[in-house]
Design a protein around this motif. Sequence first.
Motif, PDB file in Angstrom:
ATOM      1  N   UNK A 134       0.853  -1.172   0.000  1.00 10.27           N
ATOM      2  CA  UNK A 134       0.000   0.000   0.000  1.00 10.27           C
ATOM      3  C   UNK A 134       0.897   1.232   0.000  1.00 10.27           C
ATOM      4  N   UNK A 135       0.651   2.120  -0.952  1.00 11.67           N
ATOM      5  CA  UNK A 135       1.441   3.347  -0.990  1.00 11.67           C
ATOM      6  C   UNK A 135       0.721   4.460  -0.224  1.00 11.67           C
ATOM      7  N   UNK A 136       1.343   5.611  -0.141  1.00 10.55           N
ATOM      8  CA  UNK A 136       0.812   6.738   0.629  1.00 10.55           C
ATOM      9  C   UNK A 136      -0.577   7.167   0.132  1.00 10.55           C
ATOM     10  N   UNK A 137      -0.731   7.268  -1.198  1.00  8.79           N
ATOM     11  CA  UNK A 137      -2.011   7.705  -1.751  1.00  8.79           C
ATOM     12  C   UNK A 137      -3.140   6.741  -1.411  1.00  8.79           C
ATOM     13  N   UNK A 138      -2.897   5.451  -1.598  1.00 12.12           N
ATOM     14  CA  UNK A 138      -3.961   4.478  -1.315  1.00 12.12           C
ATOM     15  C   UNK A 138      -4.242   4.408   0.189  1.00 12.12           C
TER      16      UNK A 138
ATOM     17  N   UNK B 199      -7.887   5.018   1.883  1.00  8.75           N
ATOM     18  CA  UNK B 199      -8.532   4.067   2.792  1.00  8.75           C
ATOM     19  C   UNK B 199      -8.944   4.773   4.088  1.00  8.75           C
ATOM     20  N   UNK B 200      -8.069   5.586   4.636  1.00 11.39           N
ATOM     21  CA  UNK B 200      -8.393   6.314   5.867  1.00 11.39           C
ATOM     22  C   UNK B 200      -9.578   7.246   5.632  1.00 11.39           C
ATOM     23  N   UNK B 201      -9.556   7.943   4.511  1.00 11.62           N
ATOM     24  CA  UNK B 201     -10.669   8.839   4.173  1.00 11.62           C
ATOM     25  C   UNK B 201     -11.978   8.062   4.085  1.00 11.62           C
TER      26      UNK B 201
ATOM     27  N   UNK C  83     -10.406  -3.911   2.559  1.00 11.45           N
ATOM     28  CA  UNK C  83      -9.246  -3.030   2.360  1.00 11.45           C
ATOM     29  C   UNK C  83      -8.241  -3.679   1.425  1.00 11.45           C
ATOM     30  N   UNK C  84      -7.800  -4.883   1.769  1.00 11.02           N
ATOM     31  CA  UNK C  84      -6.716  -5.538   1.012  1.00 11.02           C
ATOM     32  C   UNK C  84      -7.162  -6.162  -0.306  1.00 11.02           C
ATOM     33  N   UNK C  85      -8.439  -6.512  -0.405  1.00 11.97           N
ATOM     34  CA  UNK C  85      -8.910  -7.198  -1.608  1.00 11.97           C
ATOM     35  C   UNK C  85      -9.758  -6.323  -2.531  1.00 11.97           C
ATOM     36  N   UNK C  86     -10.177  -5.152  -2.050  1.00  9.62           N
ATOM     37  CA  UNK C  86     -11.043  -4.303  -2.870  1.00  9.62           C
ATOM     38  C   UNK C  86     -10.524  -2.865  -2.975  1.00  9.62           C
ATOM     39  N   UNK C  87     -10.418  -2.174  -1.850  1.00  5.94           N
ATOM     40  CA  UNK C  87     -10.064  -0.757  -1.901  1.00  5.94           C
ATOM     41  C   UNK C  87      -8.659  -0.507  -2.435  1.00  5.94           C
ATOM     42  N   UNK C  88      -7.671  -1.175  -1.876  1.00  3.57           N
ATOM     43  CA  UNK C  88      -6.289  -0.928  -2.307  1.00  3.57           C
ATOM     44  C   UNK C  88      -6.039  -1.398  -3.747  1.00  3.57           C
ATOM     45  N   UNK C  89      -6.412  -2.627  -4.123  1.00  2.00           N
ATOM     46  CA  UNK C  89      -6.151  -3.059  -5.493  1.00  2.00           C
ATOM     47  C   UNK C  89      -6.875  -2.228  -6.561  1.00  2.00           C
ATOM     48  N   UNK C  90      -8.022  -1.648  -6.196  1.00  2.89           N
ATOM     49  CA  UNK C  90      -8.810  -0.883  -7.158  1.00  2.89           C
ATOM     50  C   UNK C  90      -8.725   0.628  -6.925  1.00  2.89           C
TER      51      UNK C  90
ATOM     52  N   UNK D 258     -10.748   5.900  -6.511  1.00  2.00           N
ATOM     53  CA  UNK D 258     -10.527   7.250  -5.984  1.00  2.00           C
ATOM     54  C   UNK D 258     -11.095   8.342  -6.890  1.00  2.00           C
ATOM     55  N   UNK D 259     -11.523   7.973  -8.093  1.00  3.05           N
ATOM     56  CA  UNK D 259     -12.130   8.955  -8.994  1.00  3.05           C
ATOM     57  C   UNK D 259     -13.643   9.056  -8.793  1.00  3.05           C
ATOM     58  N   UNK D 260     -14.201   8.172  -7.973  1.00  2.00           N
ATOM     59  CA  UNK D 260     -15.646   8.145  -7.727  1.00  2.00           C
ATOM     60  C   UNK D 260     -15.989   9.064  -6.547  1.00  2.00           C
ATOM     61  N   UNK D 261     -17.225   9.444  -6.453  1.00  4.20           N
ATOM     62  CA  UNK D 261     -17.684  10.266  -5.342  1.00  4.20           C
ATOM     63  C   UNK D 261     -17.751   9.465  -4.050  1.00  4.20           C
ATOM     64  N   UNK D 262     -17.568  10.142  -2.932  1.00  9.34           N
ATOM     65  CA  UNK D 262     -17.543   9.434  -1.654  1.00  9.34           C
ATOM     66  C   UNK D 262     -18.902   8.826  -1.309  1.00  9.34           C
TER      67      UNK D 262
END
Length: 71
Positions: free
Chosen positions: A1-5, A9-11, A37-44, A49-53
Amino acid sequence: MNQDSMEFVVYMIHACANKWNLSPKQVYGKLQETGCIDEYLVPNYDILHTQGSAYLVDDIREYLRIRGVKI
């Protein structure tokens, strides 16, 4: 996981916590236990991150529902 991802995730943890009236700790636990987190948010991250919250909070709720977690 890099800084951006990681920041993403925290957001999203905080966005979900606010929408669902849960603590960030509770949301983190649900996301961890289901692999969200590990199987959906980070890999995608690049796409998500281009979608609305609001969309993502609903999407995460659906991810959890499919895995048997009620919000």
